[in-house]
Design an enzyme around this catalytic site. Structure first.
Site, mmCIF file in Angstrom:
data_model
loop_
_atom_site.group_PDB
_atom_site.id
_atom_site.type_symbol
_atom_site.label_atom_id
_atom_site.label_comp_id
_atom_site.label_asym_id
_atom_site.label_seq_id
_atom_site.Cartn_x
_atom_site.Cartn_y
_atom_site.Cartn_z
ATOM 1 N N GLU A 1 -9.321 -19.454 19.373
ATOM 2 C CA GLU A 1 -9.425 -20.807 18.883
ATOM 3 C C GLU A 1 -10.521 -20.974 18.419
ATOM 4 O O GLU A 1 -11.706 -20.271 18.995
ATOM 5 C CB GLU A 1 -9.128 -21.638 20.259
ATOM 6 C CG GLU A 1 -9.394 -23.269 19.887
ATOM 7 C CD GLU A 1 -9.002 -24.082 21.189
ATOM 8 O OE1 GLU A 1 -7.894 -23.977 21.570
ATOM 9 O OE2 GLU A 1 -9.977 -25.134 21.361
ATOM 10 N N PHE B 1 -19.281 -28.684 30.379
ATOM 11 C CA PHE B 1 -17.654 -29.049 29.829
ATOM 12 C C PHE B 1 -16.802 -29.080 31.191
ATOM 13 O O PHE B 1 -16.046 -29.997 31.168
ATOM 14 C CB PHE B 1 -17.101 -27.785 29.225
ATOM 15 C CG PHE B 1 -17.494 -27.553 27.753
ATOM 16 C CD1 PHE B 1 -18.308 -28.277 26.930
ATOM 17 C CD2 PHE B 1 -17.602 -26.216 27.199
ATOM 18 C CE1 PHE B 1 -18.476 -28.116 25.708
ATOM 19 C CE2 PHE B 1 -18.003 -25.861 26.050
ATOM 20 C CZ PHE B 1 -18.488 -26.804 25.171
ATOM 21 N N HIS C 1 -5.158 -16.810 25.566
ATOM 22 C CA HIS C 1 -5.678 -17.463 24.433
ATOM 23 C C HIS C 1 -7.249 -17.825 24.691
ATOM 24 O O HIS C 1 -7.552 -18.346 25.806
ATOM 25 C CB HIS C 1 -5.110 -18.912 24.471
ATOM 26 C CG HIS C 1 -5.581 -19.955 23.223
ATOM 27 N ND1 HIS C 1 -5.033 -19.646 22.017
ATOM 28 C CD2 HIS C 1 -6.367 -21.167 23.219
ATOM 29 C CE1 HIS C 1 -5.567 -20.738 21.222
ATOM 30 N NE2 HIS C 1 -6.367 -21.467 21.991
ATOM 31 N N SER D 1 -4.524 -14.671 21.600
ATOM 32 C CA SER D 1 -5.076 -15.671 20.199
ATOM 33 C C SER D 1 -6.259 -16.232 20.378
ATOM 34 O O SER D 1 -6.694 -16.216 21.654
ATOM 35 C CB SER D 1 -3.694 -16.718 20.142
ATOM 36 O OG SER D 1 -3.717 -17.292 21.515
ATOM 37 N N ASP E 1 -8.524 -37.370 22.615
ATOM 38 C CA ASP E 1 -9.396 -38.369 23.517
ATOM 39 C C ASP E 1 -9.529 -39.477 22.848
ATOM 40 O O ASP E 1 -9.712 -39.682 21.866
ATOM 41 C CB ASP E 1 -10.521 -37.481 23.786
ATOM 42 C CG ASP E 1 -10.490 -36.435 24.943
ATOM 43 O OD1 ASP E 1 -9.662 -36.501 25.737
ATOM 44 O OD2 ASP E 1 -11.403 -35.412 24.726
HETATM 45 P P1 FAD Z 1 -0.897 -35.742 26.666
HETATM 46 O O1 FAD Z 1 -0.079 -34.376 26.731
HETATM 47 O O2 FAD Z 1 -0.280 -36.828 25.780
HETATM 48 O O3 FAD Z 1 -1.369 -36.212 27.874
HETATM 49 C C1 FAD Z 1 -2.068 -35.530 28.871
HETATM 50 C C2 FAD Z 1 -2.004 -35.971 30.296
HETATM 51 O O4 FAD Z 1 -2.509 -37.374 30.387
HETATM 52 C C3 FAD Z 1 -0.549 -36.283 30.791
HETATM 53 O O5 FAD Z 1 -0.136 -34.939 31.450
HETATM 54 C C4 FAD Z 1 -0.707 -37.522 31.673
HETATM 55 O O6 FAD Z 1 -0.776 -37.001 32.872
HETATM 56 C C5 FAD Z 1 -1.839 -38.044 31.031
HETATM 57 N N1 FAD Z 1 -1.603 -39.260 30.264
HETATM 58 C C6 FAD Z 1 -1.394 -39.270 28.872
HETATM 59 N N2 FAD Z 1 -1.150 -40.570 28.416
HETATM 60 C C7 FAD Z 1 -1.134 -41.489 29.637
HETATM 61 C C8 FAD Z 1 -0.510 -42.677 29.498
HETATM 62 N N3 FAD Z 1 -0.230 -43.593 28.773
HETATM 63 N N4 FAD Z 1 -0.649 -43.029 31.320
HETATM 64 C C9 FAD Z 1 -0.668 -42.264 32.202
HETATM 65 N N5 FAD Z 1 -1.308 -41.151 31.914
HETATM 66 C C10 FAD Z 1 -1.051 -40.310 30.699
HETATM 67 N N6 FAD Z 1 -8.987 -32.854 21.534
HETATM 68 C C11 FAD Z 1 -9.123 -32.923 20.217
HETATM 69 O O7 FAD Z 1 -9.601 -34.104 20.016
HETATM 70 N N7 FAD Z 1 -9.118 -31.764 19.196
HETATM 71 C C12 FAD Z 1 -8.604 -30.727 19.585
HETATM 72 O O8 FAD Z 1 -8.491 -29.872 18.663
HETATM 73 C C13 FAD Z 1 -8.362 -30.238 20.952
HETATM 74 N N8 FAD Z 1 -7.724 -29.176 21.341
HETATM 75 C C14 FAD Z 1 -7.200 -28.813 22.416
HETATM 76 C C15 FAD Z 1 -6.692 -27.613 22.859
HETATM 77 C C16 FAD Z 1 -5.896 -27.203 24.123
HETATM 78 C C17 FAD Z 1 -5.558 -26.095 24.430
HETATM 79 C C18 FAD Z 1 -6.540 -28.198 25.087
HETATM 80 C C19 FAD Z 1 -6.063 -28.090 26.500
HETATM 81 C C20 FAD Z 1 -6.971 -29.653 24.900
HETATM 82 C C21 FAD Z 1 -7.399 -29.795 23.577
HETATM 83 N N9 FAD Z 1 -7.882 -31.139 23.365
HETATM 84 C C22 FAD Z 1 -8.413 -31.449 21.937
HETATM 85 C C23 FAD Z 1 -8.161 -32.130 24.257
HETATM 86 C C24 FAD Z 1 -7.154 -33.152 24.204
HETATM 87 O O9 FAD Z 1 -7.010 -33.972 23.140
HETATM 88 C C25 FAD Z 1 -7.420 -34.151 25.583
HETATM 89 O O10 FAD Z 1 -7.426 -33.410 26.699
HETATM 90 C C26 FAD Z 1 -6.771 -35.520 25.760
HETATM 91 O O11 FAD Z 1 -7.314 -36.512 26.415
HETATM 92 C C27 FAD Z 1 -5.380 -35.320 25.871
HETATM 93 O O12 FAD Z 1 -4.439 -34.806 24.972
HETATM 94 P P2 FAD Z 1 -2.946 -34.100 25.372
HETATM 95 O O13 FAD Z 1 -2.428 -33.629 24.079
HETATM 96 O O14 FAD Z 1 -3.169 -33.288 26.390
HETATM 97 O O15 FAD Z 1 -2.395 -35.423 26.116
#
Ligand code: FAD
Length: 293
Positions: free
Chosen positions: A16, A217, A267, A14, A107
């Protein structure tokens, strides 16, 4: 040393992309058309930090759904938006023909390393968003994974607890942050299996188009760069042809080593460029006339 096995059957990929800056960016659509020939399982389109590309992400996935044979997956974050606003975006994706969402927390506006404060009426994290999306419609839901730990997390154990939550709420695939030491990915895969978390872990592969950019990065997201990798790119800043050949070789080596460990889906972070990723897919045996038949 790469020694490709004859049998590459069952390998899927896939891709991105970032949404293009303008609707008339034909080079983006040429990239899509070239990569369409390797028959990816899906192509995903990112969602700008804080929802800044909301409209462009929607237009891009809608056009992919309407004008290509590809299955689009839309990234979605919950930063700076209420549940109501995020749900509206989910409905827009659905109405545009999108049935796959990559659900992310996102983020914080201050960038990686600053504290994430959920919107007062918003989703709290990715797991909460997964549950919200699942309640809205019949979507395939993917999420993120971090082989070297998320920068906000105190331990891999905490990451695994979040992962378990995301899977319990309905995520079926976790796409990893890019990495260059396969051991980190394989360790995470083992830990997910040991905890009995029901989710497919997919490696995110970043071909190195610019070593300086990738190093930047990597330091932001905590990915280690092996010294031997830096040596391979040393002195190639002004030699794009050699750099591209080395980059394709490095990524193909990484993919082949993972394939030997039983990984079946890859991916690719394309950075909106077709050349390297297309070459790597051809090395994997994808995109041939035989495959099209
Ligand atoms: P989550 O899965 O909710 O959390 C990630 C980790 O952070 C958890 O495992 C936990 O250890 C820690 N954590 C989260 N919340 C808490 C809390 N309240 N207290 C303590 N620890 C906590 N970003 C964008 O803006 N746009 C995108 O399109 C995008 N695409 C992405 C695609 C991929 C494949 C990946 C790997 C990342 C992408 N990101 C993107 C980056 C992502 O948004 C960031 O890494 C963000 O900081 C965390 O989002 P998440 O969904 O991984 O969070």
């Amino acid at each position: 040393m790469i020694a490709f096995a004859d049998d590459v059957s069952g390998i899927t990929v896939s891709f991105e992309f970032f949404p293009p800056k303008s609707e008339t960016d034909e080079s983006f659509w040429r990239t899509i058309a070239k990569l369409e020939t390797v028959h990816p399982q899906f192509v995903s389109v990112t969602y700008g930090a804080g929802g800044t590309t909301r409209d462009r992400t929607l237009k891009t996935v809608a056009r992919i759904a309407a004008e290509t044979t590809l299955k689009p997956a839309a990234h979605l974050t919950c930063v700076g938006a209420s549940k109501h606003e995020v749900n509206e975006v989910v409905r827009d994706f659905y109405n545009a023909g999108v049935r796959h969402i990559l659900a992310l927390r996102g983020d914080p506006p201050g960038g990686v390393g600053t504290r994430f404060v959920p919107h007062p009426d918003g989703y709290r994290n990715a797991a909460d968003l997964v549950r919200g999306i699942r309640d809205l419609g019949d979507f395939e839901i993917s999420v993120s994974a971090y082989p070297e730990r998320h920068p906000d997390s105190v331990s891999i154990e905490e990451d695994l607890a979040f992962m378990a939550d995301k899977a319990e709420h309905g995520a079926t695939r976790a796409i990893s942050q890019f990495f260059f030491h396969n051991a980190f990915f394989l360790r995470l895969r083992d830990r997910i299996a040991a905890r009995g978390i029901d989710i497919d872990l997919v490696p995110g592969i970043l071909p190195i188009t610019s070593f300086a950019r990738v190093s930047e990065f990597a330091s932001k997201c905590g990915a280690h760069i092996p010294p031997a990798l830096a040596t391979r790119f040393q002195g190639l800043d002004d030699d794009p042809e050699t750099r591209n050949l080395v980059a394709a070789m490095v990524a193909a080596e990484q993919v082949d080593a993972l394939r030997r460990e039983g990984v079946k889906h890859f991916h690719f972070y394309t950075l909106n460029r077709a050349d390297l990723v297309y070459a790597i897919c051809r090395v994997l045996g994808l995109g041939s006339v035989a495959q099209a038949a």
